[in-house]
Scaffold this active site. Structure first.
Site, short mmCIF file in Angstrom:
data_model
loop_
_atom_site.label_atom_id
_atom_site.label_comp_id
_atom_site.label_asym_id
_atom_site.label_seq_id
_atom_site.Cartn_x
_atom_site.Cartn_y
_atom_site.Cartn_z
N LYS A 59 33.19 11.35 140.11
CA LYS A 59 32.04 10.44 140.02
C LYS A 59 32.16 9.42 141.16
CE LYS A 59 29.95 7.47 136.44
NZ LYS A 59 30.10 7.00 135.05
N SER A 134 26.27 7.54 132.20
CA SER A 134 26.06 7.42 133.62
C SER A 134 26.74 8.50 134.44
CB SER A 134 26.54 6.05 134.09
OG SER A 134 27.89 5.87 133.79
N SER A 158 29.54 6.95 128.61
CA SER A 158 29.08 7.61 129.84
C SER A 158 29.79 8.88 130.23
CB SER A 158 29.16 6.62 131.01
OG SER A 158 28.22 5.59 130.81
#
Lengths: 466, 93, 471
Positions: A59, A134, A158
């Site tokens: 990420k 996210s 997330s």
């Protein structure tokens, strides 16, 4: 011929060990898949040429030396860290190398990846729907055969929620077991890096590679016991608790409920003792608690983005003007909202009623979970109240978006680990099943998740890509 | 309104955010709704409860006073939007 | 109406640890800008603080030296504000759970001692250094900017806050001096104002003598010496008294002094109360100093300057006691036998003027010299003191009556000295005329002080010049 849609990381390691495939070939295969499918999915923000180890995607809030790291925000466009996050170093030392940086909601604030400063990511199961957030980019990459596995981050859910929406496995570890050094901070007392994988065994392997105390992060601890890669196919001796409030929360879709109920029944069939329990205030007050604590910490963590030392700068006549113009141009709406909310919750005269009170609610939530764990080893529920929703559906309504996390937030507030595994489909879209344990119970979660996974036989390859 | 326009302007100033008029209006509405929702925490009587500052019960984590190599000046300034010799440069403070 | 000043101090002491408070960059002065930085002290995204154990220990030590209670549970807080020298846009500091509370420092004074309460001492990190460039850089279009050097960012600081117990500028000055000396003797700081390792602000208000009200106070910042601060305090006290006596009200203000110019009047500002939005630092865990650590550090405390001043004040007057300790001559004083007042006076006057290092002196011999001081000619006493640091100094030679002035006795001695020190002779001929004192000292030593210094001087001059002209 490497089938990136099906290959697990465990198999990839085995192939390379046996000399059947080289790491360079692996990287080439995934880069080819990315070239083919990522224009549509937009799981990645950038790929890199580093074929030395087993490929892994990070990420984009994981600092990677010399490789742009934006945390999904325009305020960090072009920023190249001069150091690696500890988790990045540990992955490299465990035989992995970087495939690319994945898309995310800006500063990890969001539940759909629609808050990215660089455009949304699409769900590989249905590109008109969100992958969750996210860590939507990492989830879509793994589900879409664009990475064997990936690291995401979980603050309010997330990792777990996008894993649920994309039909893969995601772990939110016990707070303090994975280093946050080099992880662009959102909410310091909640953020944790979590593995996102196709199988529970892969998840355990990745967790083992990254977990453990880091001298560069004062909030980390050694694991009390070694990570065990799970084997057992039954759940004999396991006590499974079903918290009423998590399973009957408002907004849970019927299809999600059915899939979760079937999975609870499966626990019984596999030999677990299943019983009802209650978390009376944790679910009712969890969201409110989170949306005070997290924005408060974020308002402080995001103050360093001021155009002085790195990132975007918009010039001004004096430094104050520079700050204001830079931050207005660089932050999207969600970070702005949370920064203001957080500053308000901490401000003179409001601290006690808002932030102070929320930190006390946290204690209550921890106590309620601890009480439940006196009778149960694992608590279960759906991970997300809904399957993947359509792009744009909740984007204009912040409160509706926040409700996506109603089931993942409570245990997060107590620093507890949670594993999400795909347990079925509803209207053709994946449903996630959440397993919550006490602190340091990852081995129990892996064991439970693996047995269920084998029994369910969920095909992680999205229907439309088979 | 749980938060007024003036209060929004005040926190925006605290946070060094320059908002347009449109943003102030929109955020005032949205933040009001959110604040109303989070104010729920005040429904609980928690007078005897300690706040949780950390999920783990840790204390006394520190390091020895031994130096580690610093960054070179170029590394330190590698991402600087503006520099002058070895300094970071910003508009007048 | 009589008025009394009400003065409180806020002092920042830079701890001289090798590394910074929350990262392991070396703390060094006079190195190139931004050459002692890392992701942590530059506040790169993802960086995290790790406390310096030594800094924590030294803060406990300082707290103990100031008679504080050491907190069982101390917490770091974030103090949030924007400024270019504050890279995280928050300073890691301490708020309502600091490491040390409720201490006191007893300050000696001519009228006796006064006890100044220490409200708290806490640990925090220093900011970076801003250099403000003016617009007059030879360019018409005002190219002003601010340059930032982060070498200093993250240096450990202890902030000490006193109760407003000081009642005069002189008392404030003495407090600062004693605090400074205490901190230096503890070995935890150099506490030099010129280097910035000691900084302080002063809070000043006034009230009718004898009352216990607390009126509006003003804050004096950027004072760069104890003496200047004393004068600034006096002026401010006068100003406030003047306002009250003319029926006005003192406004809460901050006076920013110009460290570069003592005569420049301070800039006044009514600083908006800043909302720092303090909250506990989530990246750090609490400090709970173990009792064994506290006891060990307590045991390691030397007898501190304040305590020594108090002890000596029992046998001397307060000022003399204070001066002895402040000048670093009290250790010698305690070892020199004889009348206390006499010893103290000589040490602080004639001995001080000699420039001799206290540590080099034989205390018994010095004691004899002091005892006999009224019977020795003044010049000889001065010479004796000048020689008192020599390894085999004895007082006896200086106590006898009569001096040897016979050149036939002295000349061979002078010759011997000159032959034995060719290097110094050359240096003298080369222009280092100060070396005459060295030769005189050598002759006096040989003769155990019995030679007439005037004659010795003349002989030496003649011979030294003679050597030169003999070439």
């Amino acid at each position: 011929m490497i089938d990136t849609l099906r290959l697990t990381a465990e198999e990839a390691f085995r192939l390379v060990e046996r000399g059947e495939v080289s790491t360079a070939e692996l990287h080439a295969a995934y880069l080819a898949a990315i070239a083919e499918r990522d224009d549509e999915l937009h799981a990645y923000l950038r790929t890199v040429d580093d074929p030395q180890g087993i490929p892994i995607a990070f990420k984009d809030l994981v600092s990677t030396r010399g490789v742009e790291t934006t945390a999904g925000s325009r305020i960090l466009a072009g920023y190249k860290p001069v150091f690696d996050a500890t988790v990045a170093t540990r992955c490299r030392e465990s035989g992995m190398s970087l495939l690319g940086k994945t898309n995310m909601d800006e500063f990890a604030m969001g539940s759909s990846t629609e808050n990215s400063g660089f455009g949304p990511t699409k769900n590989p199961w249905d590109p008109e729907r969100v992958p969750g957030g996210s860590s939507g980019g990492s989830a879509a990459a793994v589900a879409g055969g664009l990475a064997p596995w990936a690291l995401g981050s979980d603050t309010g859910g997330s990792v777990k929620q996008p894993a649920s929406l994309c039909g893969i496995v995601g772990l939110r570890p016990t707070y303090g077991t994975v280093s946050r050094y080099g992880i662009v901070a959102f909410a310091s007392s909640l953020d944790q890096i979590g593995p996102m994988t196709k199988t529970v065994r892969d998840n355990a392997l990745l967790y083992r590679a990254i977990a453990g105390r880091d001298p560069m992060d004062s909030t980390t601890v050694e694991l009390p016991e070694a990570v065990q890669v799970p084997d057992a196919l039954d759940l004999k001796g396991l006590r499974v608790g079903v918290p009423k409030e998590l399973n009957e929360a408002e907004g849970i879709e019927p299809g999600v409920n059915e899939a979760a109920d079937r999975t609870i029944e499966l626990c019984r069939e596999l030999g677990a003792e299943v019983g009802e329990t209650s978390l009376p205030r944790s679910v009712e007050f969890g969201l409110a608690c989170y949306y005070l604590v997290a924005p408060a910490e974020a308002s402080s963590n995001l103050a360093r983005y001021d155009g002085v030392r790195y990132g975007l700068r918009v010039e001004g006549a004096d430094v104050r003007e520079m700050y204001e113009k830079t931050r207005d141009a660089g932050f999207g709406d969600e970070p702005k909202r949370r920064i203001m909310l957080g500053a308000y919750a901490l401000s003179a005269g409001y601290y006690d009623a808002y932030y102070g009170q929320a930190q006390k609610v946290r204690t209550v939530i921890a106590q309620e979970h601890a009480a439940a764990f006196e009778s149960f080893d694992v608590l279960v529920s759906p991970t997300s109240p809904t399957v993947a929703f359509r792009l744009g559906e909740k984007a204009e309504n912040p409160l509706a978006m926040y409700l996506s996390d109603v089931l993942t937030i409570p245990s997060n507030m107590a620093g507890l680990p949670g594993l999400s595994i795909p347990c079925g489909l509803s209207e053709g879209l994946p449903v996630g099943f959440q397993l919550i344990g006490p602190q340091f119970s990852e081995n129990v979660l892996f064991r439970t998740g693996h047995a269920l996974e084998r029994a369910i036989g969920f095909d992680v390859v999205p229907g439309r890509l088979r | 309104m749980a938060i007024t326009r003036d209060e929004v302007l005040h926190v925006a100033r605290l946070a060094r955010l320059e908002l347009t008029d449109e943003e102030v209006g929109r955020f005032t509405e949205q933040l009001s709704a959110i604040l109303e929702a989070v104010a729920k925490v005040s429904e609980l009587d928690l007078s005897g409860v300690e706040p949780t500052a950390h999920p783990l019960d840790l204390a006394n984590v520190w390091a020895e006073d031994e130096p580690r190599p610093s960054l070179t000046v170029d590394e330190a300034l590698a991402n600087a939007p503006d520099r002058q010799d070895g300094f970071f440069r910003v508009p007048p403070a | 109406m009589n008025w009394e000043p009400v003065i409180g101090l806020e002092i920042h002491v830079h701890l001289k640890t090798r590394t910074k408070m929350f990262c392991r960059c070396e703390v060094e002065y006079s190195v190139p800008e931004n050459s002692r930085t890392c992701p942590v002290c530059l506040a790169y995204p993802g960086s995290l603080p790790v406390p310096n154990r030594k800094a924590v220990e030294w803060t406990v030590k300082l707290g103990l030296a100031l008679g504080c209670r050491i907190a069982e549970h101390a917490v770091f807080h974030r103090k949030n504000y924007f400024y270019p020298d504050n890279p995280k846009a928050y300073q890691i500091s301490q708020y309502d759970q600091p490491m040390c509370v409720d201490g006191r420092l007893v300050v000696p004074g001519s009228e006796g001692e006064s006890e100044v309460g220490i409200v708290r001492a806490h640990l925090e990190e220093d900011a970076a250094k801003n250099v403000h460039l003016g617009s007059a850089q030879g360019r018409i279009a005002g190219a002003s900017a601010t340059l930032v050097d982060f070498n200093r960012a993250g240096t450990p600081l202890v902030e000490i806050v006193t109760r407003p117990d000081l009642r005069s500028s002189e008392e404030a000055r003495r407090f600062l001096q004693l605090l400074r000396q205490t901190v230096v003797e503890l070995g935890i700081s150099d506490a030099e104002m010129e280097k910035g390792s000691l900084r302080f602000d002063v809070n000043v208000s006034v009230r009718p003598s004898g009352s216990d009200e607390l009126r509006t106070r003003t804050e004096l910042k950027n004072l760069n010496s104890f003496a200047f601060a004393a004068r600034a305090i006096e002026r401010e006290v006068e100003r406030q008294v003047g306002i009250y006596e003319s029926g006005g009200e003192v406004e809460q203000e901050t006076l920013h002094f110009d460290p570069g110019s003592e005569s420049a009047p301070p800039l006044r500002s009514k600083e908006e109360a800043q909302d720092y939005r303090y909250f506990p630092e989530p990246d750090l865990v609490p400090i709970e100093p173990p009792p064994e650590l506290i006891e060990r550090l307590r045991g390691e405390l030397p007898e501190l300057p304040g305590a020594r001043m108090q002890r000596l004040a029992a046998e001397l007057d307060h000022d003399l006691a204070a001066d002895l300790v402040t000048s670093g001559r009290d250790a010698l004083y305690e070892r020199v036998p004889g009348d206390r007042r006499a010893v103290a006076n000589v040490l602080m006057n004639q001995f001080a003027a000699s420039g001799v290092d206290s540590a080099a002196v034989n205390p018994d011999e010095l004691g004899k010299l002091i005892e006999a001081r009224s019977r020795i000619p003044r010049d000889r006493l001065i010479e004796a003191l000048a020689a008192s640091g020599e390894p085999d100094f004895t007082a006896e030679g200086y106590l006898a009556d009569g001096l040897v002035a016979d050149t036939s006795e002295l000349e061979p001695i002078v010759d011997r000295i000159l032959e034995a020190n060719p290097g110094q002779v050359e240096a003298y001929r080369g222009g280092k005329e100060g070396l005459l004192g060295f030769f005189v000292g050598q002759v006096m030593r040989e003769t155990q002080g019995k030679a007439d210094p005037q004659v010795v001087n003349e002989l030496l001059r003649a011979k030294l010049t003679g050597y030169a002209s003999g070439l």
